[in-house]
Design a protein around this motif. Structure first.
Motif, PDB file in Angstrom:
ATOM      1  N   ALA A 118       1.440 -12.180  10.293  1.00 11.36           N
ATOM      2  CA  ALA A 118       1.599 -10.835   9.874  1.00 11.36           C
ATOM      3  C   ALA A 118       1.264 -10.751   8.447  1.00 11.36           C
ATOM      4  O   ALA A 118       0.599  -9.761   7.350  1.00 11.36           O
ATOM      5  N   ALA A 119       2.076 -11.184   7.255  1.00 11.09           N
ATOM      6  CA  ALA A 119       1.975 -11.368   5.738  1.00 11.09           C
ATOM      7  C   ALA A 119       0.793 -12.075   5.024  1.00 11.09           C
ATOM      8  O   ALA A 119      -0.223 -11.658   4.540  1.00 11.09           O
ATOM      9  N   GLU A 120      -0.178 -12.950   5.565  1.00  9.77           N
ATOM     10  CA  GLU A 120      -1.454 -12.725   4.946  1.00  9.77           C
ATOM     11  C   GLU A 120      -2.801 -12.153   5.697  1.00  9.77           C
ATOM     12  O   GLU A 120      -3.633 -11.378   4.264  1.00  9.77           O
ATOM     13  N   ALA A 121      -2.664 -11.402   6.942  1.00 16.97           N
ATOM     14  CA  ALA A 121      -3.194 -10.084   7.169  1.00 16.97           C
ATOM     15  C   ALA A 121      -3.153  -8.862   5.820  1.00 16.97           C
ATOM     16  O   ALA A 121      -3.215  -8.073   5.725  1.00 16.97           O
ATOM     17  N   GLN A 122      -1.739  -8.509   5.581  1.00 14.96           N
ATOM     18  CA  GLN A 122      -1.203  -8.260   4.119  1.00 14.96           C
ATOM     19  C   GLN A 122      -1.936  -8.088   2.660  1.00 14.96           C
ATOM     20  O   GLN A 122      -1.714  -8.909   2.177  1.00 14.96           O
TER      21      GLN A 122
ATOM     22  N   PRO B 285      -2.282  -1.270  -0.687  1.00 11.69           N
ATOM     23  CA  PRO B 285      -1.025  -1.879   0.053  1.00 11.69           C
ATOM     24  C   PRO B 285      -0.438  -3.309   0.458  1.00 11.69           C
ATOM     25  O   PRO B 285      -1.285  -3.543   1.042  1.00 11.69           O
ATOM     26  N   HIS B 286       0.388  -3.454  -0.498  1.00  8.38           N
ATOM     27  CA  HIS B 286       0.823  -4.721  -0.355  1.00  8.38           C
ATOM     28  C   HIS B 286       2.095  -4.832   1.049  1.00  8.38           C
ATOM     29  O   HIS B 286       1.699  -6.322   0.928  1.00  8.38           O
ATOM     30  N   ASN B 287       1.766  -4.425   1.071  1.00  9.24           N
ATOM     31  CA  ASN B 287       2.724  -4.524   3.062  1.00  9.24           C
ATOM     32  C   ASN B 287       2.561  -3.430   3.728  1.00  9.24           C
ATOM     33  O   ASN B 287       3.205  -3.274   4.774  1.00  9.24           O
ATOM     34  N   GLU B 288       1.338  -3.826   4.498  1.00  5.41           N
ATOM     35  CA  GLU B 288       0.554  -2.808   4.840  1.00  5.41           C
ATOM     36  C   GLU B 288      -0.490  -3.527   5.706  1.00  5.41           C
ATOM     37  O   GLU B 288      -1.570  -3.331   4.630  1.00  5.41           O
TER      38      GLU B 288
ATOM     39  N   SER C 241       7.813 -13.170  -0.641  1.00  7.40           N
ATOM     40  CA  SER C 241       8.324 -12.162  -0.509  1.00  7.40           C
ATOM     41  C   SER C 241       8.610 -11.545  -1.363  1.00  7.40           C
ATOM     42  O   SER C 241       7.433 -10.812  -1.818  1.00  7.40           O
ATOM     43  N   ILE C 242       8.510 -12.607  -2.616  1.00  2.00           N
ATOM     44  CA  ILE C 242       8.966 -11.745  -3.673  1.00  2.00           C
ATOM     45  C   ILE C 242       7.603 -11.709  -4.772  1.00  2.00           C
ATOM     46  O   ILE C 242       7.463 -10.896  -4.991  1.00  2.00           O
ATOM     47  N   SER C 243       7.486 -12.923  -4.123  1.00  2.00           N
ATOM     48  CA  SER C 243       5.773 -13.280  -5.317  1.00  2.00           C
ATOM     49  C   SER C 243       4.642 -12.249  -4.524  1.00  2.00           C
ATOM     50  O   SER C 243       4.040 -11.316  -4.846  1.00  2.00           O
ATOM     51  N   HIS C 244       4.736 -11.621  -2.977  1.00  2.00           N
ATOM     52  CA  HIS C 244       4.036 -11.001  -2.019  1.00  2.00           C
ATOM     53  C   HIS C 244       4.314  -9.350  -2.137  1.00  2.00           C
ATOM     54  O   HIS C 244       3.791  -9.075  -2.529  1.00  2.00           O
ATOM     55  N   GLY C 245       5.572  -8.889  -2.729  1.00  4.01           N
ATOM     56  CA  GLY C 245       5.865  -8.045  -3.091  1.00  4.01           C
ATOM     57  C   GLY C 245       6.906  -6.954  -2.785  1.00  4.01           C
ATOM     58  O   GLY C 245       7.009  -5.447  -3.282  1.00  4.01           O
ATOM     59  N   SER C 246       8.106  -7.683  -2.128  1.00  2.00           N
ATOM     60  CA  SER C 246       8.229  -7.266  -1.332  1.00  2.00           C
ATOM     61  C   SER C 246       9.436  -6.208  -2.027  1.00  2.00           C
ATOM     62  O   SER C 246      10.117  -6.569  -3.190  1.00  2.00           O
ATOM     63  N   ASP C 247       9.787  -4.662  -1.767  1.00  2.00           N
ATOM     64  CA  ASP C 247      10.089  -3.392  -2.359  1.00  2.00           C
ATOM     65  C   ASP C 247      10.132  -3.572  -3.863  1.00  2.00           C
ATOM     66  O   ASP C 247      10.639  -2.870  -4.229  1.00  2.00           O
ATOM     67  N   ALA C 248       8.628  -3.995  -4.158  1.00  2.54           N
ATOM     68  CA  ALA C 248       8.355  -2.685  -4.824  1.00  2.54           C
ATOM     69  C   ALA C 248       8.121  -1.412  -5.566  1.00  2.54           C
ATOM     70  O   ALA C 248       7.770  -1.890  -4.114  1.00  2.54           O
TER      71      ALA C 248
ATOM     72  N   SER D 159       4.854   0.232  -5.773  1.00  2.52           N
ATOM     73  CA  SER D 159       2.899   0.251  -5.321  1.00  2.52           C
ATOM     74  C   SER D 159       2.379  -1.814  -5.964  1.00  2.52           C
ATOM     75  O   SER D 159       3.244  -2.114  -6.213  1.00  2.52           O
ATOM     76  N   PRO D 160       1.163  -1.862  -5.729  1.00  6.84           N
ATOM     77  CA  PRO D 160       0.827  -2.843  -5.166  1.00  6.84           C
ATOM     78  C   PRO D 160       0.584  -3.459  -7.177  1.00  6.84           C
ATOM     79  O   PRO D 160       0.692  -4.578  -7.025  1.00  6.84           O
TER      80      PRO D 160
END
Length: 403
Positions: free
Chosen positions: A50-54, A148-151, A183-190, A192-193
């Motif tokens: 899931a993570a790498e495809a976001q 979107p960083h999380n979708e 996930s912090i680098s991924h952008g959790s709870d930021a 916007s991208p």
């Protein structure tokens, strides 16, 4: 909506996409991946799938005179059983590097419903949706559409009322920064991208970001190191620690050799590139308490997510990892390696977010920073790594940019 004679459709090809290491062709269009196919084939963890495809850090980049642009996408939206609906993923539009608009795909897309208590997930297919950006400047300009960083987002079609042409990354004169983290680098709870901390730092530092921040998956996987080895970059950073505690994946005996192996693999492809090792940010629940980390299921129905440690501080004697243990070991490893690797540097993550920052900007779920904290981390990283009198990422000599 568009009509065929009003718009020019441009095929979505690799020369229009940045930040992805691979593009998968699907029945609908193309799906950006942040790990190459070989790495994905060696992974069996659904979290990483899931993570790498976001598409965190992935964006469409092109030049055009168009004053209106449309993008059809097929997002996969996550719904957590018993929890309030998650907000739609945000798309950021930049014109010549400046924020110009935001939008979301509403009412369309696939739905993935996750039941945290049962440990199950069900997928319901949906239809693509359309984003439209109007009122763009009537001149030749660079357009960036950050996904979107999380979708998870499949790209279906790109249209404009004028022709579109690719922008060659090298023409802009920016160095490429390749970053790997949690996930912090991924952008959790930021918000916007472009508001995730690596994107903020890249904008402030004037560098081109490839973000391998992988939620829950910064685990020293050899296939991730090989992906970094094989990706052209002028600057590289790896942020190591929190996920190893979260997952309780390894003990101290395995950690040191795994770090050496990860760095050795990167150095096979980038022998002299500036390489920065970043230790964990401050996180009180795991400073001296090992993992694993568990979700407090009693808070889900209220819309509040909170995490809690499940380890015992006494288990450190048996080699269990905590953030302080990891920081000490990373500092030792980097100090040892710099005798033969002068382009290797170390940054204590508490310089980006420390105890005093937690007092002012606490982690809402005990684990992830909020939007304001992402900005602070990004600003501090940019200052320390790119703009300080003696930056952690010194400008590499031209000969070093080719390795």
């Amino acid at each position: 909506m568009h009509t065929e004679h009003d718009w020019i459709t441009t095929p979505i090809t690799a020369d229009l996409i940045r930040g992805a290491l691979d593009l998968e062709h699907t029945p609908h269009g193309v799906l950006p991946h942040r790990l190459p196919a070989r790495a994905r084939a060696q992974n069996t963890d659904p979290q990483l799938v899931a993570a790498e495809a976001q598409p965190s850090g992935v964006r469409l980049v092109f030049r055009t005179r168009a004053t209106s642009v449309e993008l059809d996408t097929l997002p996969t939206k996550r719904v957590y059983a018993g929890a309030p609906p998650r907000p739609d993923g945000v798309y950021d539009l930049l014109v010549d590097g400046r924020p110009a608009a935001q939008s979301s795909v509403r009412g369309g897309g696939n739905t993935l419903t996750v039941d945290m208590t049962a440990g199950t997930a069900t997928h319901e297919p949906g239809a693509p949706g359309t984003l439209r950006f109007d009122g763009l400047p009537d001149r030749m300009k660079n357009i960036e559409i950050w996904l979107p960083h999380n979708e998870t987002t499949e790209l279906v079609a790109l249209r404009g009322n004028a022709p579109v042409e690719p922008v060659t990354a090298g023409d802009e004169g920016r160095k490429v920064w390749l970053h790997h983290g949690s996930s912090i680098s991924h952008g959790s709870d930021a918000a916007s991208p472009t508001a995730i901390w690596p994107a903020l730092a890249a904008a402030l530092g004037g560098v081109e970001l490839i973000n391998l921040g992988l939620a829950g998956s910064a685990l020293l996987d050899p296939f991730t190191a090989r992906a970094m080895r094989d990706t052209p970059a002028d600057l590289i950073s790896v942020k190591i620690g929190i996920n190893l505690v979260n997952t309780d994946l390894m003990r101290l005996r395995a950690f040191g050799p795994a770090v050496h192996g990860f760095l050795d693999t990167i150095r096979e492809g980038h022998p002299t590139t500036p390489l920065l090792v970043v230790s964990p940010l401050y996180c009180p629940i795991h400073e001296d308490t090992p993992g694993p980390t568990a979700l407090d299921l009693t808070t889900i129905g209220t819309g509040e997510l909170r995490f809690q440690p499940m380890g015992d501080p006494a288990e450190r004697a048996a080699g269990k990892l905590t953030l302080n243990v990891i920081r000490e070991e990373l500092s030792r490893i980097v100090k040892q390696r710099t005798a033969d690797d002068p382009n290797l540097r170390h940054l204590d993550g508490r310089a980006l977010y420390g105890e005093s920052d937690f007092a002012e900007l606490p982690l809402p779920d005990q684990l992830h920073p909020d939007a304001a904290t992402h900005r602070r981390i990004g600003e501090r990283f940019a200052e320390l790594a790119f703009t300080a009198p003696r930056p952690l990422f010194p400008n590499p000599e031209p000969a070093l940019q080719k390795d």
